[in-house]
Design a protein around this motif. Structure first.
Motif, mmCIF file in Angstrom:
data_model
loop_
_atom_site.group_PDB
_atom_site.id
_atom_site.type_symbol
_atom_site.label_atom_id
_atom_site.label_comp_id
_atom_site.label_asym_id
_atom_site.label_seq_id
_atom_site.Cartn_x
_atom_site.Cartn_y
_atom_site.Cartn_z
ATOM 1 N N GLU A 210 -4.021 6.835 1.929
ATOM 2 C CA GLU A 210 -2.730 6.606 1.276
ATOM 3 C C GLU A 210 -2.880 5.666 0.083
ATOM 4 O OE1 GLU A 210 -0.138 5.184 4.313
ATOM 5 O OE2 GLU A 210 0.007 7.126 5.327
ATOM 6 N N ALA A 211 -3.839 5.985 -0.776
ATOM 7 C CA ALA A 211 -4.093 5.136 -1.941
ATOM 8 C C ALA A 211 -3.068 5.398 -3.029
ATOM 9 C CB ALA A 211 -5.498 5.388 -2.475
ATOM 10 N N ASP A 212 -2.595 4.322 -3.636
ATOM 11 C CA ASP A 212 -1.821 4.436 -4.871
ATOM 12 C C ASP A 212 -2.756 4.432 -6.074
ATOM 13 O OD1 ASP A 212 0.733 4.369 -3.563
ATOM 14 O OD2 ASP A 212 0.466 2.210 -3.296
ATOM 15 N N VAL A 213 -3.890 3.719 -5.924
ATOM 16 C CA VAL A 213 -4.919 3.681 -6.959
ATOM 17 C C VAL A 213 -6.256 3.927 -6.271
ATOM 18 C CG1 VAL A 213 -6.044 2.347 -8.772
ATOM 19 C CG2 VAL A 213 -3.600 2.027 -8.319
ATOM 20 N N ALA A 214 -6.953 5.011 -6.654
ATOM 21 C CA ALA A 214 -8.266 5.333 -6.094
ATOM 22 C C ALA A 214 -9.324 5.020 -7.143
ATOM 23 C CB ALA A 214 -8.337 6.795 -5.680
ATOM 24 N N VAL A 215 -10.355 4.260 -6.750
ATOM 25 C CA VAL A 215 -11.370 3.790 -7.691
ATOM 26 C C VAL A 215 -12.749 4.075 -7.107
ATOM 27 C CG1 VAL A 215 -12.247 1.819 -9.015
ATOM 28 C CG2 VAL A 215 -9.815 1.931 -8.402
ATOM 29 N N VAL A 216 -13.665 4.558 -7.962
ATOM 30 C CA VAL A 216 -15.070 4.701 -7.602
ATOM 31 C C VAL A 216 -15.867 3.808 -8.539
ATOM 32 C CG1 VAL A 216 -17.035 6.253 -7.374
ATOM 33 C CG2 VAL A 216 -14.746 7.061 -6.781
ATOM 34 N N VAL A 217 -16.599 2.859 -7.956
ATOM 35 C CA VAL A 217 -17.396 1.904 -8.736
ATOM 36 C C VAL A 217 -18.867 2.156 -8.441
ATOM 37 C CG1 VAL A 217 -17.828 -0.516 -9.230
ATOM 38 C CG2 VAL A 217 -15.537 0.208 -8.557
ATOM 39 N N THR A 218 -19.692 2.194 -9.487
ATOM 40 C CA THR A 218 -21.120 2.454 -9.306
ATOM 41 C C THR A 218 -21.952 1.535 -10.195
ATOM 42 O OG1 THR A 218 -22.852 4.141 -9.394
ATOM 43 C CG2 THR A 218 -21.138 4.251 -11.054
ATOM 44 N N THR A 219 -23.167 1.300 -9.780
ATOM 45 C CA THR A 219 -24.128 0.562 -10.603
ATOM 46 C C THR A 219 -24.898 1.499 -11.519
ATOM 47 O OG1 THR A 219 -25.730 0.738 -8.795
ATOM 48 C CG2 THR A 219 -24.413 -1.267 -8.898
ATOM 49 N N SER A 220 -24.562 2.785 -11.467
ATOM 50 C CA SER A 220 -25.248 3.780 -12.289
ATOM 51 C C SER A 220 -24.259 4.373 -13.293
ATOM 52 C CB SER A 220 -25.849 4.869 -11.397
ATOM 53 O OG SER A 220 -26.497 5.846 -12.172
ATOM 54 N N ASP A 221 -24.114 5.677 -13.282
ATOM 55 C CA ASP A 221 -23.233 6.371 -14.224
ATOM 56 C C ASP A 221 -22.663 7.595 -13.525
ATOM 57 O OD1 ASP A 221 -21.872 7.048 -16.486
ATOM 58 O OD2 ASP A 221 -23.624 7.045 -17.814
ATOM 59 N N PHE A 222 -21.787 8.319 -14.203
ATOM 60 C CA PHE A 222 -21.162 9.519 -13.662
ATOM 61 C C PHE A 222 -21.595 10.732 -14.481
ATOM 62 C CE2 PHE A 222 -18.385 6.042 -12.505
ATOM 63 C CZ PHE A 222 -18.003 6.324 -11.201
ATOM 64 N N THR A 223 -21.740 11.845 -13.810
ATOM 65 C CA THR A 223 -21.985 13.096 -14.532
ATOM 66 C C THR A 223 -20.688 13.545 -15.195
ATOM 67 O OG1 THR A 223 -21.483 14.471 -12.604
ATOM 68 C CG2 THR A 223 -23.777 13.724 -12.885
ATOM 69 N N GLN A 224 -20.825 14.393 -16.176
ATOM 70 C CA GLN A 224 -19.636 14.868 -16.868
ATOM 71 C C GLN A 224 -18.708 15.659 -15.948
ATOM 72 O OE1 GLN A 224 -18.795 13.875 -19.854
ATOM 73 N NE2 GLN A 224 -16.864 15.017 -19.738
ATOM 74 N N PRO A 225 -19.236 16.570 -15.078
ATOM 75 C CA PRO A 225 -18.325 17.245 -14.142
ATOM 76 C C PRO A 225 -17.600 16.272 -13.219
ATOM 77 C CG PRO A 225 -20.416 18.408 -14.269
ATOM 78 C CD PRO A 225 -20.601 17.135 -15.009
ATOM 79 N N ALA A 226 -18.249 15.182 -12.840
ATOM 80 C CA ALA A 226 -17.584 14.200 -11.986
ATOM 81 C C ALA A 226 -16.435 13.534 -12.720
ATOM 82 C CB ALA A 226 -18.603 13.152 -11.521
ATOM 83 N N LEU A 227 -16.633 13.218 -14.003
ATOM 84 C CA LEU A 227 -15.557 12.609 -14.779
ATOM 85 C C LEU A 227 -14.391 13.573 -14.964
ATOM 86 C CD1 LEU A 227 -17.642 10.744 -17.534
ATOM 87 C CD2 LEU A 227 -16.472 9.730 -15.563
ATOM 88 N N GLU A 228 -14.720 14.845 -15.152
ATOM 89 C CA GLU A 228 -13.644 15.833 -15.311
ATOM 90 C C GLU A 228 -12.839 15.970 -14.026
ATOM 91 O OE1 GLU A 228 -15.631 19.350 -16.548
ATOM 92 O OE2 GLU A 228 -16.111 18.593 -18.580
ATOM 93 N N TYR A 229 -13.521 16.010 -12.883
ATOM 94 C CA TYR A 229 -12.807 16.110 -11.598
ATOM 95 C C TYR A 229 -11.956 14.855 -11.376
ATOM 96 C CZ TYR A 229 -11.929 16.381 -6.598
ATOM 97 O OH TYR A 229 -11.311 16.417 -5.373
#
Length: 264
Positions: A210-229
């Motif tokens: 039941e998140a109002d704000v969902a956050v994914v934090v990483t010490t690396s980076d995100f792929t472009q498909p992940a950012l689009e999703y």
């Protein structure tokens, strides 16, 4: 007529009066008298309690007096005052020399392992060093993210990561009362967060947690498909650079960022 001659008395040349030596002598005499008074008072108490000891002490003193008289020699008050003055001057010179010596420059503290220096562009001078998130293990990384949330005004901050967490590692309430659910990905530089990771988190963050704000934090980076999703589902992505900027206070907090902008 013979005039009788009057004999003149020879003038005796004594020592000149030394005010400093005289004052020093009377000061030492007063100190000796005070010390003697305390000694007599203490001895009187000993005599009352232990008369045998007093007799023994008196015998020892009587035996030591002849020896002391043979070796005793007169002490000059002027000599004592002169020596005391020389000692005082020497101590004063030593103290002044110590004050004139340059103080050593302060040594900078050694860096703590697992931490990096604060960036020169940081907004606050002298702020504590930001942890090296890449050097933390997954559990320490989750605690560090929870500390960031608490630092920036979140309440009810909890680290809930572990077996069966269903994607939620840190939960909190934002300053405006919204429920924040954070997933922490402590990955290496060559391991980017992919779209499958985002899809698994997206399937539980809103419906289960039941998140109002969902956050994914990483010490690396995100792929472009992940950012689009993430942009389609409304998940805020925080990559390594965005995380360091968040730690330094150079970027808005994740709960104040539009979904997809943090990792862009």
């Amino acid at each position: 007529m013979t005039v009788p001659q009057h004999r003149t008395r020879p003038v005796r040349h004594g020592r000149r009066f030394d005010l400093r030596a005289t004052a020093m002598f009377f000061g030492l005499l007063a100190t000796a008298l005070i010390a003697g008074g305390f000694a007599v008072r203490a001895l009187s108490g000993v005599v009352e309690r232990r008369p045998v000891w007093a007799v023994v002490l008196l015998c020892l003193v009587c035996a030591a007096l002849p020896l002391h008289r043979r070796r005793r020699r007169r002490l000059s008050a002027a000599r004592i005052a002169r020596r005391a003055t020389e000692a005082l001057e020497q101590a004063t010179t030593t103290a002044l020399d110590a004050l004139d010596e340059p103080r050593p420059a302060p040594v900078a503290p050694a860096p703590v392992p697992g931490q990096r220096r604060e960036r020169a562009a940081g907004p606050v001078i002298g702020a504590p060093a930001v942890p090296d998130y890449g050097a933390l293990d997954p559990e320490e990384f989750e605690k560090a993210i929870a500390a960031l949330c608490e630092r920036d005004g979140c309440t009810r901050v909890e680290v809930v990561g572990g077996a069966g967490d269903l994607g939620a590692d840190v939960v909190a309430l934002s300053p405006d009362g919204r429920r924040v659910v954070v997933q922490c990905k402590r990955y290496g530089d060559d391991h980017k967060v992919g779209s499958q990771d985002l899809q698994r988190f997206g399937g539980t963050c809103f419906t289960v947690h039941e998140a109002d704000v969902a956050v994914v934090v990483t010490t690396s980076d995100f792929t472009q498909p992940a950012l689009e999703y993430a942009a389609q589902c409304g998940i805020v992505c925080v990559d390594r650079e965005a995380l360091l900027a968040w730690s330094d206070g150079l970027t808005p907090r994740p709960w104040a960022v539009t979904a997809g902008e943090a990792g862009a």
